[in-house]
Design an enzyme around this catalytic site. Sequence first.
Site: not given
Length: 337
Positions: A129, A284, A313
């Site tokens: 991330s 995602d 994600h």
Amino acid sequence: MLEYDTFELGDFPLRSGATLRGARLAYQTYGSLAPDRGNAIVYPTWYSGWHWNNEWLIGAGMALDPERYFIIVPNMLGNGLSSSPSNTPPPYDRARFPRVTVYDNVAAQHRLVTEKFGIDRLALVTGWSMGAGQTYQWAVSHPDMVARIAPFCGSSRTSVHNKVFLEGVKAALTADDAFAGGWYERQPAKGLRAAARVYAGWGFSQAFYWERLYERLGYSSLEDFLVGFWEGFFLDGRDANNLLTMLWTWQNADVGASPGFGGDTAAALGSIKARALVLPAEKDLYFPPEDEAWAVRHMPNAELRVIPGVWGHFAGFGANAEDTRFIDTALRELLAQ
């Protein structure tokens, strides 16, 4: 788990023009540095995360094996352990904490790596991330220092669609009257719970919810998951000003904003010398594979490898064994090259 060290940055100038005086970078290390200092890996944290949240990918027999590598996990500026709105004295406390970029984070980490440990070459930089965004930035800021990168479930530039999502999180946090413009005396709990509900629709994919996979995480119903997982996540020691600081960092992330590139993201990606293995997740909603395919096309020595499945994600969160094995295998292959 909660133990960590602190590197004193002193008066630390930021890209915004502000100087963070008495700045500090919290970090944890795993393993031992080799005599030739050639076994170092940097593994930055992510939005709202702390160093112990990265430990699911570190362990004996794994790619990030502390018996073999010296793994440095620096905490992002703004996460509550490193210099943040919640722990900085006036005048840059709370709502007055300055804007921090991904570039600033990596500049601080570079000082830690070089000044504290005397390391001039990194075997790998990797992260999930916002940690992936820092991974890209490391390769752009220090192309001769980074041998390999493996950003997973993240991007080199925050997309417009992603920025729209973040506006929703920001609005939820600040709409609570208790927020008081950032000068609150107690955490704006309603705002934190509302932000959690915004996040819940994005962190996992539509298919994750269709298949009720939250039950595999131990939640008995959708509402139980929304309250127990998501609201619990945001209320677990997280500070609203800290979240907004890191949100600004995320929203304005772009390696093209690095000095010398004039906002040209493609040119910045083209300057990367590291061997790159880019790992987006199939579903995602923040960082779709198409975005990272674009990035890989502009990198001279990069491969795109999509993490399959429906966890979205959170394929990069360590929440399920299949995705963990996929990421660990990819890191093992990259380190062997």
